[in-house]
Design a protein around this motif. Structure first.
Motif, short mmCIF file in Angstrom:
data_model
loop_
_atom_site.label_atom_id
_atom_site.label_comp_id
_atom_site.label_asym_id
_atom_site.label_seq_id
_atom_site.Cartn_x
_atom_site.Cartn_y
_atom_site.Cartn_z
N PRO A 64 -12.62 -32.52 -25.70
CA PRO A 64 -11.88 -32.51 -26.96
C PRO A 64 -10.76 -31.46 -26.95
N ALA A 65 -9.88 -31.55 -27.94
CA ALA A 65 -8.78 -30.59 -28.06
C ALA A 65 -9.34 -29.18 -28.18
N THR A 66 -8.65 -28.27 -27.62
CA THR A 66 -8.93 -26.82 -27.66
C THR A 66 -10.31 -26.40 -27.12
N ALA A 67 -10.94 -27.28 -26.33
CA ALA A 67 -12.26 -26.91 -25.78
C ALA A 67 -12.13 -25.85 -24.68
N GLY A 68 -10.93 -25.76 -24.08
CA GLY A 68 -10.73 -24.75 -23.04
C GLY A 68 -10.42 -25.34 -21.67
N LYS A 69 -9.96 -26.58 -21.64
CA LYS A 69 -9.64 -27.24 -20.35
C LYS A 69 -8.53 -26.47 -19.64
N GLY A 70 -7.44 -26.22 -20.38
CA GLY A 70 -6.30 -25.50 -19.80
C GLY A 70 -6.69 -24.10 -19.35
N THR A 71 -7.53 -23.45 -20.15
CA THR A 71 -7.96 -22.08 -19.81
C THR A 71 -8.70 -22.07 -18.48
N ASN A 72 -9.53 -23.09 -18.25
CA ASN A 72 -10.23 -23.20 -16.96
C ASN A 72 -9.24 -23.20 -15.81
N ALA A 125 -20.35 -21.37 -19.92
CA ALA A 125 -19.12 -20.64 -19.59
C ALA A 125 -18.49 -19.96 -20.79
N ALA A 126 -17.68 -18.98 -20.47
CA ALA A 126 -16.77 -18.38 -21.45
C ALA A 126 -15.46 -18.27 -20.69
N ALA A 127 -14.75 -19.40 -20.64
CA ALA A 127 -13.59 -19.51 -19.74
C ALA A 127 -12.53 -18.46 -20.01
N ALA A 128 -12.34 -18.13 -21.29
CA ALA A 128 -11.30 -17.16 -21.63
C ALA A 128 -11.58 -15.81 -20.95
N GLN A 129 -12.86 -15.56 -20.69
CA GLN A 129 -13.20 -14.30 -20.00
C GLN A 129 -13.45 -14.53 -18.51
N HIS A 154 -4.03 -32.64 -21.79
CA HIS A 154 -3.75 -31.81 -22.97
C HIS A 154 -4.38 -32.47 -24.19
N GLY A 155 -4.68 -31.69 -25.18
CA GLY A 155 -5.05 -32.22 -26.50
C GLY A 155 -6.38 -32.95 -26.53
N ALA A 156 -6.52 -33.82 -27.55
CA ALA A 156 -7.78 -34.54 -27.75
C ALA A 156 -7.97 -35.61 -26.67
N ILE A 167 -20.37 -26.02 -20.94
CA ILE A 167 -20.54 -25.57 -22.32
C ILE A 167 -19.71 -24.30 -22.45
N ASN A 168 -18.55 -24.43 -23.05
CA ASN A 168 -17.60 -23.31 -23.08
C ASN A 168 -17.66 -22.55 -24.40
N LYS A 169 -17.02 -21.44 -24.41
CA LYS A 169 -16.92 -20.53 -25.58
C LYS A 169 -18.30 -20.01 -26.00
N THR A 170 -19.15 -19.81 -25.02
CA THR A 170 -20.50 -19.31 -25.35
C THR A 170 -20.46 -17.82 -25.73
N ASP A 171 -19.28 -17.23 -25.65
CA ASP A 171 -19.13 -15.83 -26.09
C ASP A 171 -19.05 -15.72 -27.61
N LEU A 172 -18.76 -16.84 -28.26
CA LEU A 172 -18.62 -16.79 -29.72
C LEU A 172 -19.97 -16.46 -30.36
N1 LIG Z 1 -13.67 -17.43 -27.61
C1 LIG Z 1 -13.25 -18.20 -26.64
N2 LIG Z 1 -12.07 -18.83 -26.73
C2 LIG Z 1 -11.67 -19.61 -25.73
C3 LIG Z 1 -12.45 -19.80 -24.56
N3 LIG Z 1 -11.81 -20.64 -23.75
C4 LIG Z 1 -10.64 -20.97 -24.35
N4 LIG Z 1 -10.57 -20.37 -25.53
C5 LIG Z 1 -9.47 -20.44 -26.49
O1 LIG Z 1 -9.44 -21.73 -27.04
C6 LIG Z 1 -8.09 -22.11 -27.27
C7 LIG Z 1 -7.80 -23.42 -26.60
O2 LIG Z 1 -7.92 -23.22 -25.21
P1 LIG Z 1 -7.17 -24.20 -24.16
O3 LIG Z 1 -7.53 -23.75 -22.83
O4 LIG Z 1 -5.74 -24.29 -24.52
O5 LIG Z 1 -7.92 -25.51 -24.51
P2 LIG Z 1 -7.50 -26.99 -24.10
O6 LIG Z 1 -8.73 -27.77 -24.00
O7 LIG Z 1 -6.60 -26.96 -22.94
O8 LIG Z 1 -6.73 -27.38 -25.39
P3 LIG Z 1 -5.55 -28.45 -25.63
O9 LIG Z 1 -4.99 -28.85 -24.35
O10 LIG Z 1 -4.57 -27.71 -26.49
O11 LIG Z 1 -6.23 -29.50 -26.36
C8 LIG Z 1 -7.23 -20.99 -26.76
O12 LIG Z 1 -6.87 -20.15 -27.85
C9 LIG Z 1 -8.14 -20.24 -25.82
O13 LIG Z 1 -7.84 -18.88 -25.71
C10 LIG Z 1 -13.69 -19.10 -24.49
O14 LIG Z 1 -14.45 -19.18 -23.52
N5 LIG Z 1 -14.05 -18.35 -25.54
#
Ligand SMILES: Nc1nc2c(ncn2[C@@H]2O[C@H](COP(=O)(O)OP(=O)(O)OP(=O)(O)O)[C@@H](O)[C@H]2O)c(=O)[nH]1
Ligand SMILES: [Mg+2]
Length: 322
Positions: free
Chosen positions: A20-28, A164-168, A80-82, A136-141
């Motif tokens: 889904p959108a904003t799940a963290g695909k790009g961050t990975n 995972a917590a991809a952002a970290q 990208h996106g949804a 399973i991303n954003k498990t840091d929340l």
């Molecule tokens: N807290 C937290 N935020 C995260 C994590 N991974 C990604 N994010 C945030 O989630 C938002 C969306 O991350 P993206 O990597 O852009 O997600 P995406 O799936 O590529 O999103 P779209 O392509 O825009 O649909 C960003 O603000 C990231 O910083 C994580 O592990 N933890």
């Protein structure tokens, strides 16, 4: 679909990151690009995305990620996106899929829609056996749900997943590593008959379809084998041809010598005939006859030896390529 580049002994596979959108695909993918010191990461390159809307990078795992004697090159793509048209583009021909889901409670419906869409998309093209891994991303929340509850909500209890917590940067390399292992295990299962394989307790039993023998990877592995055998046969053939040519040269030289000798003898015969030396004439006659008989026998023996070798070679080649 994995492609085997026979000449370069290289398997090219594709792993799609969808969700889904904003799940963290790009961050990975961003994190993978930034990872250089992890021993599981061999080489990451970021080609231009070209005309595609997908984010992509290529990954060559280190030595441990090799398959048989082949290098493995992985194209990693994300949309990208949804989950929509671009996600289907990413799934097209993928050998492995990572569904990135968001552990936040508010994201669960979006997660489920994406997960169902992946399963439906693969089933529709008869590729339900493509390995699918959950990240399973954003498990840091602080509100993050437990991985097991998320899998349960997706109807994917017991599914292979990476937390995972991809952002970290947590779980990013682990996800790609696990996805590649799944892909290689699937390729191995396609390439080897069930009874030659050690039982893999982590994988569900695979049903053997009658089309397995027509699988492109299997066909490609056969092609490698054929090419290798063909190379050896060509080398053998070159050596034997050289030997046959040497034999022919020797025969020609002997025949030329016999010819020369017979010219000399004929001249002598002629002379003797004129001088009517009957005894000497007879002896020379015998000598000429014997010389011809010997030359004929030798050339026949060599000729049948050559035929024998050629026949043996023909039989061996037929045996190898049938
Ligand atoms: N807290 C937290 N935020 C995260 C994590 N991974 C990604 N994010 C945030 O989630 C938002 C969306 O991350 P993206 O990597 O852009 O997600 P995406 O799936 O590529 O999103 P779209 O392509 O825009 O649909 C960003 O603000 C990231 O910083 C994580 O592990 N933890
Ligand atoms: Mg993105």
């Amino acid at each position: 679909m994995a492609y085997l580049n026979v000449r370069q002994r290289r398997i090219e596979a594709k792993i799609a990151y969808v969700g889904p959108a904003t799940a963290g695909k790009g961050t990975n993918l961003e994190r993978l690009r930034g990872t250089v010191s992890d021993p599981r990461i061999g080489k990451i390159e970021s080609p231009g995305d070209g005309a595609s809307n997908l984010v992509s990078l290529t990954w060559q795992p280190p030595e441990s990620g090799r398959f048989r004697d082949c290098d493995v090159h992985v194209q990693v793509v994300a949309h990208h996106g949804a989950f929509g048209r671009e996600a289907f583009e990413a799934l097209d021909d993928a050998d492995g899929v990572v569904v990135v889901v968001d552990a936040h409670p508010s994201a669960q419906e979006r997660n489920r829609i994406s997960f169902d869409a992946v399963r439906t998309a693969l089933e529709r093209v008869d590729r339900a056996d493509v390995p699918v891994l959950l990240q399973i991303n954003k498990t840091d929340l602080p509100e993050a749900l437990a991985a097991e509850d998320i899998a349960l909500g997706l109807g994917a209890e017991g599914a292979r997943h990476v937390v995972a917590a991809a952002a970290q940067g947590r779980g990013v390399v682990e996800t790609l590593d696990a996805a590649l292992n799944e892909v290689l295990a699937a390729l191995r299962a396609e390439a080897e008959p069930d009874d030659e394989r050690a039982p893999d307790t982590n994988r569900p039993p695979k049903s053997v379809s009658p089309n397995d023998s027509a699988h492109p990877l299997l066909a490609a592995l056969r092609q490698v084998l054929r090419e290798t055998v063909r190379e050896h046969v060509d080398e053998l053939e070159t050596r034997r041809t050289a030997r046959l040519q040497a034999s022919l040269v020797r025969i020609e030289q002997r025949l030329a010598a016999v010819e020369a000798r017979s010219v000399v003898l004929s001249t002598q015969l002629e002379t003797l005939h004129r001088s009517s030396q009957a005894d000497e004439l007879h002896a020379l006659h015998m000598e000429v006859r014997d010389a011809f008989a010997e030359a004929g026998a030798r050339s026949n023996a060599l000729r049948s030896r050559i035929d024998e070798i050629a026949e043996k070679l023909r039989k061996q080649k037929t045996g190898w390529f049938t």
